[in-house]
Scaffold this active site. Structure first.
Site: not given
Ligand code: NAP
Length: 263
Positions: A95, A128, A161, A165, A196
């Site tokens: 996350n 991984k 960003y 993503k 957030t």
């Protein structure tokens, strides 16, 4: 693919769990009986410890693992310690992520590389080492990453960003192909505007309505009254994706954005 009888979401590792979406995911999974390994970086150690205490009060086992997800050795140790302390790893929630606001013209190579180090290399390393552990266990598993509505739609001022993503989606699809034979599903959530710290901007208060999330909405070309939501909407999709019954969902980046991006 087939349901794996021995798969159950018993132990999950959540990165960037000190606040926001990661914290909400940890709380939700704990409510559903999952033991938690909680990760964040050193400056958020207190918040992580408080969260672990809260989870223990719910009757769950919880350990805190300080690590920078962009550093391979730290991620390797983090996964090893989670397994050492909690016995196994069935769910990885990669996350942790960061944003950087600048036009492409003003983006420095250093800023670009920092965003990619955390959002792309960090996600890859979590994928991984979690995958390696789950393959070794041989009981299937769930790996989930954080993409974004900005991983589906380019936006001004956040090129690093957005690109990172989009990369999370490519990585998620590739790993999903590789892990299907091990009954491990690999998916991502693609949130819209979630309230957030990441979507808090000092510029919000300069706007007429001036509320948390307005600056992020503006980047997406949305007005202040466009939909936003609390982190629990992401915890909810994660709670579903970790269930055994979702064995046939893999390689997806699931939009949870109030309809901002429709594919
Ligand atoms: P947040 O509130 O900023 O929380 C992210 C947490 O990760 C913070 O505690 C952060 O620490 C930590 N972190 C940063 N770098 C790290 C590293 N190298 N290793 C480990 N932890 C690290 O963000 P959020 O809004 O909950 O977002 C969570 C994820 O969802 C991110 O990947 C984000 O890109 C994605 N997302 C969020 C939204 C949204 O609207 N909020 C929308 C789409 C996608 P510091 O705060 O101290 O840096």
């Amino acid at each position: 693919m087939a349901p794996v009888e021995s798969y159950a979401p018993r132990v999950a590792l959540v990165t960037g769990a000190g606040q926001g979406i990661g914290r909400a995911i940890a709380l939700r999974l704990a409510d559903e009986g999952v033991d938690l390994a909680l990760n964040d970086i050193p400056r958020n150690e207190e918040a992580l410890k408080e969260l672990a205490e809260e989870l223990r009060k719910k009757g769950r086992r919880a350990v805190t693992l300080i690590a920078d997800v962009s550093v391979e050795e730290e991620v390797k140790t983090m996964v090893e310690k989670a397994v050492e302390e909690l016995g196994e790893l069935n769910v990885m929630i990669a996350n942790a992520g960061i944003a950087h606001v600048a036009t492409v013209v003003d983006t420095t190579v250093e800023a670009w590389e920092h965003v990619f180090a955390v959002n792309v290399r960090g996600t890859m390393l979590c994928y991984k080492y979690a995958a390696g552990q789950m393959i070794k266990q041989g009981r299937g598993g769930r790996i989930i990453g954080a993409s974004s509505v900005m991983g589906k739609k380019g936006c001004p001022m956040v090129s690093a960003y957005c690109a990172s993503k989009f990369a999370v989606r490519g990585l998620t699809q590739s790993l999903a192909c590789e892990l299907a034979q091990h009954n491990i599903t690999v998916n991502a959530y693609a949130p819209g505007v979630i309230i957030t710290e990441m979507t808090r901007s000092p510029h919000d208060k300069d706007k007429a309505e001036g509320k948390h999330g307005d600056s992020t909405k503006a980047l997406l070309g949305l007005p202040s009254h466009a939909p936003d939501a609390e982190p629990e909407v992401i915890a909810s999709i994660v709670s579903y994706l970790v269930k055994p019954e979702t064995y046939f969902i893999t390689g997806q980046a699931i939009s949870v954005d109030g309809g901002v991006y429709m594919s």
